[in-house]
Design a protein around this motif. Structure first.
Motif, PDB file in Angstrom:
ATOM      1  N   VAL A 209       3.261  16.168  14.155  1.00  0.00           N
ATOM      2  CA  VAL A 209       2.260  15.417  13.194  1.00  0.00           C
ATOM      3  C   VAL A 209       3.230  14.703  12.223  1.00  0.00           C
ATOM      4  O   VAL A 209       2.934  13.527  11.913  1.00  0.00           O
ATOM      5  CB  VAL A 209       1.406  16.463  12.625  1.00  0.00           C
ATOM      6  CG1 VAL A 209       0.574  15.346  11.442  1.00  0.00           C
ATOM      7  CG2 VAL A 209       0.447  16.913  13.632  1.00  0.00           C
ATOM      8  N   TYR A 210       4.301  15.318  11.705  1.00  0.00           N
ATOM      9  CA  TYR A 210       4.662  14.644  10.367  1.00  0.00           C
ATOM     10  C   TYR A 210       5.678  13.863  10.940  1.00  0.00           C
ATOM     11  O   TYR A 210       6.075  12.730  10.131  1.00  0.00           O
ATOM     12  CB  TYR A 210       5.308  16.027   9.581  1.00  0.00           C
ATOM     13  CG  TYR A 210       4.334  16.951   9.284  1.00  0.00           C
ATOM     14  CD1 TYR A 210       3.508  16.389   8.283  1.00  0.00           C
ATOM     15  CD2 TYR A 210       4.171  18.118   9.791  1.00  0.00           C
ATOM     16  CE1 TYR A 210       2.488  17.390   7.667  1.00  0.00           C
ATOM     17  CE2 TYR A 210       3.060  19.064   9.420  1.00  0.00           C
ATOM     18  CZ  TYR A 210       2.290  18.599   8.307  1.00  0.00           C
ATOM     19  OH  TYR A 210       1.109  19.447   8.021  1.00  0.00           O
TER      20      TYR A 210
ATOM     21  N   VAL B  64       7.231  -2.189  13.103  1.00  0.00           N
ATOM     22  CA  VAL B  64       7.459  -2.336  14.391  1.00  0.00           C
ATOM     23  C   VAL B  64       8.961  -2.279  14.876  1.00  0.00           C
ATOM     24  O   VAL B  64       9.588  -1.359  15.760  1.00  0.00           O
ATOM     25  CB  VAL B  64       6.732  -3.224  14.934  1.00  0.00           C
ATOM     26  CG1 VAL B  64       6.934  -3.262  16.636  1.00  0.00           C
ATOM     27  CG2 VAL B  64       5.525  -3.247  14.830  1.00  0.00           C
TER      28      VAL B  64
ATOM     29  N   LEU C 282       0.583  17.762   4.113  1.00  0.00           N
ATOM     30  CA  LEU C 282       0.507  16.412   3.200  1.00  0.00           C
ATOM     31  C   LEU C 282      -0.298  16.791   2.108  1.00  0.00           C
ATOM     32  O   LEU C 282      -0.181  16.240   1.004  1.00  0.00           O
ATOM     33  CB  LEU C 282      -0.122  15.486   4.014  1.00  0.00           C
ATOM     34  CG  LEU C 282       0.951  14.322   4.727  1.00  0.00           C
ATOM     35  CD1 LEU C 282       0.060  13.053   5.383  1.00  0.00           C
ATOM     36  CD2 LEU C 282       1.794  13.927   3.789  1.00  0.00           C
TER      37      LEU C 282
ATOM     38  N   GLN D 194       0.052  -4.068  12.350  1.00  0.00           N
ATOM     39  CA  GLN D 194       1.140  -3.968  13.048  1.00  0.00           C
ATOM     40  C   GLN D 194       0.930  -4.437  14.910  1.00  0.00           C
ATOM     41  O   GLN D 194       0.369  -3.928  15.358  1.00  0.00           O
ATOM     42  CB  GLN D 194       1.890  -2.804  13.264  1.00  0.00           C
ATOM     43  CG  GLN D 194       2.647  -2.381  11.938  1.00  0.00           C
ATOM     44  CD  GLN D 194       3.308  -1.108  12.052  1.00  0.00           C
ATOM     45  OE1 GLN D 194       3.098  -0.252  12.929  1.00  0.00           O
ATOM     46  NE2 GLN D 194       4.342  -0.804  11.015  1.00  0.00           N
TER      47      GLN D 194
ATOM     48  N   TRP E  14       2.734 -14.656  -6.288  1.00  0.00           N
ATOM     49  CA  TRP E  14       1.933 -13.180  -6.148  1.00  0.00           C
ATOM     50  C   TRP E  14       2.792 -12.216  -5.232  1.00  0.00           C
ATOM     51  O   TRP E  14       3.087 -11.106  -5.717  1.00  0.00           O
ATOM     52  CB  TRP E  14       0.641 -13.545  -5.506  1.00  0.00           C
ATOM     53  CG  TRP E  14      -0.328 -13.757  -6.573  1.00  0.00           C
ATOM     54  CD1 TRP E  14      -1.105 -14.637  -6.684  1.00  0.00           C
ATOM     55  CD2 TRP E  14      -0.873 -12.886  -7.351  1.00  0.00           C
ATOM     56  NE1 TRP E  14      -2.158 -14.595  -7.937  1.00  0.00           N
ATOM     57  CE2 TRP E  14      -1.955 -13.394  -8.314  1.00  0.00           C
ATOM     58  CE3 TRP E  14      -0.543 -11.336  -7.697  1.00  0.00           C
ATOM     59  CZ2 TRP E  14      -2.679 -12.560  -9.191  1.00  0.00           C
ATOM     60  CZ3 TRP E  14      -1.213 -10.477  -8.947  1.00  0.00           C
ATOM     61  CH2 TRP E  14      -2.225 -11.143  -9.456  1.00  0.00           C
TER      62      TRP E  14
ATOM     63  N   TYR F 184      -2.223  -1.691   6.831  1.00  0.00           N
ATOM     64  CA  TYR F 184      -0.747  -1.818   7.235  1.00  0.00           C
ATOM     65  C   TYR F 184      -0.732  -1.451   8.752  1.00  0.00           C
ATOM     66  O   TYR F 184      -0.144  -2.354   9.409  1.00  0.00           O
ATOM     67  CB  TYR F 184       0.292  -0.832   6.334  1.00  0.00           C
ATOM     68  CG  TYR F 184       1.621  -0.842   6.789  1.00  0.00           C
ATOM     69  CD1 TYR F 184       2.377  -1.801   6.515  1.00  0.00           C
ATOM     70  CD2 TYR F 184       1.929   0.434   7.481  1.00  0.00           C
ATOM     71  CE1 TYR F 184       3.646  -1.818   7.017  1.00  0.00           C
ATOM     72  CE2 TYR F 184       3.463   0.607   7.808  1.00  0.00           C
ATOM     73  CZ  TYR F 184       4.206  -0.579   7.640  1.00  0.00           C
ATOM     74  OH  TYR F 184       5.323  -0.372   7.872  1.00  0.00           O
ATOM     75  N   LEU F 185      -1.027  -0.345   8.985  1.00  0.00           N
ATOM     76  CA  LEU F 185      -0.907   0.174  10.480  1.00  0.00           C
ATOM     77  C   LEU F 185      -1.478  -0.714  11.503  1.00  0.00           C
ATOM     78  O   LEU F 185      -1.220  -1.015  12.644  1.00  0.00           O
ATOM     79  CB  LEU F 185      -1.374   1.667  10.761  1.00  0.00           C
ATOM     80  CG  LEU F 185      -0.452   2.547  10.220  1.00  0.00           C
ATOM     81  CD1 LEU F 185      -0.861   3.931  10.303  1.00  0.00           C
ATOM     82  CD2 LEU F 185       1.196   2.336  10.412  1.00  0.00           C
TER      83      LEU F 185
ATOM     84  N   MET G  66       0.225  -8.509 -13.738  1.00  0.00           N
ATOM     85  CA  MET G  66       0.633  -7.172 -12.989  1.00  0.00           C
ATOM     86  C   MET G  66       1.184  -6.028 -13.713  1.00  0.00           C
ATOM     87  O   MET G  66       0.853  -5.080 -13.737  1.00  0.00           O
ATOM     88  CB  MET G  66       1.821  -7.742 -12.076  1.00  0.00           C
ATOM     89  CG  MET G  66       2.084  -6.644 -11.005  1.00  0.00           C
ATOM     90  SD  MET G  66       0.541  -6.181  -9.957  1.00  0.00           S
ATOM     91  CE  MET G  66       0.787  -6.971  -8.481  1.00  0.00           C
TER      92      MET G  66
ATOM     93  N   VAL H 199       5.805 -10.685  -7.276  1.00  0.00           N
ATOM     94  CA  VAL H 199       5.457  -9.928  -8.394  1.00  0.00           C
ATOM     95  C   VAL H 199       4.923  -8.485  -7.868  1.00  0.00           C
ATOM     96  O   VAL H 199       5.033  -7.691  -8.107  1.00  0.00           O
ATOM     97  CB  VAL H 199       4.331 -10.463  -9.224  1.00  0.00           C
ATOM     98  CG1 VAL H 199       3.818  -9.452 -10.285  1.00  0.00           C
ATOM     99  CG2 VAL H 199       5.034 -11.822 -10.122  1.00  0.00           C
TER     100      VAL H 199
ATOM    101  N   VAL I 149      -3.607   2.735   3.782  1.00  0.00           N
ATOM    102  CA  VAL I 149      -2.641   2.662   4.699  1.00  0.00           C
ATOM    103  C   VAL I 149      -2.912   2.126   6.194  1.00  0.00           C
ATOM    104  O   VAL I 149      -2.355   1.020   6.838  1.00  0.00           O
ATOM    105  CB  VAL I 149      -1.554   3.846   4.898  1.00  0.00           C
ATOM    106  CG1 VAL I 149      -0.431   3.776   5.743  1.00  0.00           C
ATOM    107  CG2 VAL I 149      -0.934   3.728   3.372  1.00  0.00           C
TER     108      VAL I 149
ATOM    109  N   LYS J 125     -11.393 -14.194   1.392  1.00  0.00           N
ATOM    110  CA  LYS J 125     -11.089 -13.792   2.794  1.00  0.00           C
ATOM    111  C   LYS J 125     -11.133 -12.280   2.989  1.00  0.00           C
ATOM    112  O   LYS J 125     -11.368 -11.977   3.945  1.00  0.00           O
ATOM    113  CB  LYS J 125      -9.377 -14.175   2.993  1.00  0.00           C
ATOM    114  CG  LYS J 125      -9.437 -15.857   3.533  1.00  0.00           C
ATOM    115  CD  LYS J 125      -7.809 -15.888   3.929  1.00  0.00           C
ATOM    116  CE  LYS J 125      -7.492 -17.314   3.960  1.00  0.00           C
ATOM    117  NZ  LYS J 125      -6.052 -17.363   3.955  1.00  0.00           N
TER     118      LYS J 125
ATOM    119  N   ALA K 139      -2.846  16.027   7.879  1.00  0.00           N
ATOM    120  CA  ALA K 139      -1.956  17.192   7.858  1.00  0.00           C
ATOM    121  C   ALA K 139      -1.740  17.927   6.752  1.00  0.00           C
ATOM    122  O   ALA K 139      -1.879  17.457   5.594  1.00  0.00           O
ATOM    123  CB  ALA K 139      -0.502  16.506   8.311  1.00  0.00           C
TER     124      ALA K 139
ATOM    125  N   LYS L 143       5.600   6.310  12.620  1.00  0.00           N
ATOM    126  CA  LYS L 143       4.190   5.307  12.354  1.00  0.00           C
ATOM    127  C   LYS L 143       4.543   4.258  11.489  1.00  0.00           C
ATOM    128  O   LYS L 143       3.859   3.335  11.478  1.00  0.00           O
ATOM    129  CB  LYS L 143       3.162   6.222  12.579  1.00  0.00           C
ATOM    130  CG  LYS L 143       1.920   5.644  13.366  1.00  0.00           C
ATOM    131  CD  LYS L 143       0.714   6.391  13.060  1.00  0.00           C
ATOM    132  CE  LYS L 143      -0.451   6.111  13.880  1.00  0.00           C
ATOM    133  NZ  LYS L 143      -1.469   7.417  13.720  1.00  0.00           N
TER     134      LYS L 143
END
Lengths: 343, 341
Positions: B174-175, B185, A304, A343, B19, A339-340, A30, B22, A335, A188, A301, B181
């Protein structure tokens, strides 16, 4: 101590040693990875630039495939030939004139700058400003920042050569690299990885398309606007505006500088009109481009995009500012997918 | 056979754990590294957000007064503010330009005069010598420079802040939605709540700040007119604007005032210094209660500590934006730590 105990002790030691090996090697891996990433970030950006050029040629090839029903191999060859012919045509027809105009620009520029300085020097505040600007300390600092901001990784020419080579390799055998990347993923994650790669390339293609449309629009609109105002060197200025439009947020400002300088030779009023025209065109372009981007399923956006520009600009200089939006797109897709969606 | 299989399984899960550990560490290292480099960028974003909040605050007032929907209100707010700015520049700008150029012309001779005056006493002479000795003065200068240096140069900073503010004004949802988001959760609700709270408090801080600026500007103008000093307008505008920087702003605003006062004699300068101090005292007793009633209690010592700390970290923008940063930090600590106890 019985024989059995000794043995289990030894095996305990062995597993412990094994565990330490695992921990240390993963940590080292790493560390090396982060270290390399830090050093090679600018190289990654060059790779991205090459990939974007390849994507452009594949996008054009895709149009041929759907319109003319040619096989993919022939379409990509056709796309390369047509683009080269197009470029040669532009250079043939316009290059001559632009070269003349640029040499004219560079000849008149010192005189123009002098008139601008004289003009600014007329008012007290302007004089102070000029003094401030001329005082070596501040100006070298600005220059230093500009240098860092617009420094490239190896020097512009070698950077361009590297990008060109990368683009050619990517164009000639794109699936090799894609498959190689997927192959490196654990079993996987292979399916997901392939999906993400194709999604990123689809979105980047859409972004490129919008960007190109925007560039063409800006170029034509600027040419029309400048012709109406009646300013010399319309072609060069319009071309500059179109090319600089590839850099969001800051490109317009860069394109504005030569135009305003030329305008100032005719007086303050013309310069102001030119600023208004450029701003208006930018406004129009945003109004047209924004909905287009949204239909291409990327919703970046704008704040951003400027934040990522200054961030990457600080980290890697010129290429960071230029390629901030595609990097941002890649990050957003990663992301979202990793990630999203979990959820 | 089964034993070796479970052994292998164990080893596999151990490797997986390593893993995970780290990668999380690496992520944190990258995050900290980026945070350190990009702190000044974060401050620019905060400045843009504050400007956007100001426009939304004005839009909120319009909405309440005229019962129009939020879209026209924000457009109206932008137009009104632009007109206001243009009006100020139109009516006052020319006069201020003349007065500042006058100020810039008389300043060197004023400073010379002040030096002579100070040098006339023995103690003052020593002080001057101390001040002129190069070592100290260059060091102070470099500290001041670092303190008031901006991240990219003032002009490009302002351009970036203006663009960010425009983007925030055009589509703020939006921001905030994007930020929420990205939270896990469980934390979404809490996160939305905190963002809402921070926006609220920053808006109130802005309001108190604007009132303070107006108050200081008007009072300074009145005071200076009574004393009978030239260049009232630029001096009071400088005093009002610099009041945004708590603790240090009034001091900086005092410098040109006292210098002009010295033109008319030492007593005038002292009177001016007293007037500025008096106005500052009134302001803290009027605007501070207003502040504290409306928002969380930020103790003044915290503000100055924050200013020094952020100034060292990020230069000018850190000094300017220390108070909102502290307000954000306090809310985060309150919501995430104190309320959990």
């Amino acid at each position: 101590m019985t024989d059995y105990e000794l043995q289990s002790n030894q095996s305990n030691l062995a597993t412990f040693r094994k565990k330490v090996w695992i921990v240390v090697s993963i940590a080292a891996l790493m560390f090396v990875f982060l270290f390399l990433f830090n050093i090679l970030f600018s190289v990654l950006l060059l790779v991205l630039a090459g990939a974007l050029i390849a994507l452009y040629f594949y996008g054009v090839a895709g149009i041929f495939q759907t319109k003319l029903h040619t096989p993919p191999k022939a379409a990509i060859i056709l796309s390369v030939i047509i683009n080269i012919v197009l470029l040669a045509g532009i250079i043939w027809f316009v290059g001559d004139r632009i070269q003349v105009q640029i040499s004219e620009l560079s000849q008149t520029l010192p005189a123009t700058l002098q008139t601008v300085k004289d003009f600014i020097g007329n008012s007290a505040i302007g004089r102070n400003l000029l003094k401030e600007f001329n005082s070596s300390g501040d100006s070298t600092k600005t220059l230093d920042i500009l240098n860092r901001f617009f420094s490239s990784s190896f020097g512009v020419l070698s950077d361009l050569y590297i990008i060109l080579l990368l683009a050619i390799f990517f164009i000639s055998a794109p699936s090799v690299y894609k498959k190689g990347m997927v192959k490196l993923l654990p079993a996987k994650a292979k399916e997901k990885g392939a999906l993400i790669i194709s999604k990123i390339s689809a979105i980047l293609k859409g972004w490129l398309k919008v960007q190109l449309i925007g560039m063409v629009f800006i170029g034509i609109a600027t040419a029309i606007g400048l012709t109406i105002i009646g300013i010399p060197m319309v072609l060069t200025l319009a071309l500059l505006a179109a090319i600089f439009n590839f850099i969001p947020n800051f490109g317009m400002l860069l394109a504005l500088i030569p135009a305003v300088l030329i305008g100032l030779t005719r007086g303050m009023g013309t310069a102001l009109i030119i600023i208004c025209v450029y701003t208006f065109i930018q406004f129009l372009q945003n109004a047209i481009q924004q909905p287009l981007i949204q239909t291409k399923m990327i919703n970046i956006a704008p704040a951003l995009s400027i934040i990522s520009q200054i961030t990457l600009g600080l980290l890697v200089g010129f290429w960071g500012i230029l390629l901030a939006t595609p990097v941002l797109i890649i990050l957003i897709v990663l992301v979202e997918e990793l990630y999203l969606n979990k959820q | 056979m089964t034993e070796s299989a479970t052994n292998q399984n164990k080893e596999f899960s151990f490797r997986k754990k390593v893993w995970i550990a780290v990668s999380i560490t690496a992520l944190m290292v990258v995050f900290l590294f980026l945070f350190q480099i990009l702190f000044s960028v974060l401050l620019l974003i905060l400045a843009g957000a504050l400007i956007a909040l100001y426009f939304y605050g004005v839009a909120g007032i319009i909405q309440r007064k005229f019962h129009c929907s939020s879209r026209p209100a924000i457009i109206l707010s932008v137009i009104i503010n632009l007109l206001l700015l243009a009006g100020i520049v139109w009516f006052v700008g020319a006069r201020i330009q003349a007065q500042t150029s006058e100020l810039a012309q008389t300043l060197p001779s004023t400073i010379e005069q002040v030096k002579e005056q100070i040098a006339s006493t023995a103690f003052g002479n020593q002080l001057l010598q101390q001040f002129n000795s190069s070592g100290d003065s260059t060091k102070t200068l470099s500290i001041v420079k670092r303190f008031f240096s901006s991240s990219f140069g003032i002009l490009s900073d302002l351009y970036i802040v203006a663009l960010i503010a425009i983007f925030f004004i055009v589509s703020p949802k939006v921001y905030t939605n994007g930020m929420i988001k990205l939270l896990p959760v469980k934390a979404k609700e809490k996160g939305a709540d905190i963002i809402h709270k921070i926006g609220d408090i920053l808006k109130k801080w802005l309001k108190a700040q604007l009132f303070g600026m107006l108050f200081i500007g008007v009072l300074t103008a009145i005071g200076l007119v009574i004393i009978g000093i030239p260049m009232v307008l630029p001096l009071s505008i400088i005093a009002g604007l610099l009041n945004v920087i708590p603790n240090f702003g009034p001091l900086i605003a005092l410098v040109p005032g006292v210098l002009i006062g010295l033109l008319q004699g030492t007593t005038t300068a002292i009177i001016i210094a007293c007037t500025y101090t008096f106005i500052q005292i009134i302001q803290t007793s009027v605007s501070q209660p207003l502040l504290q009633k409306k928002m969380i209690n930020i103790s003044p010592a915290l503000v100055i500590i924050g200013q020094v700390a952020f100034g060292l970290l990020a230069g000018f923008w850190g000094v300017l934006l220390a108070t909102p940063l502290i307000a954000i930090l306090i809310i985060l600590v309150q919501e995430l730590y104190l309320n959990e106890q």
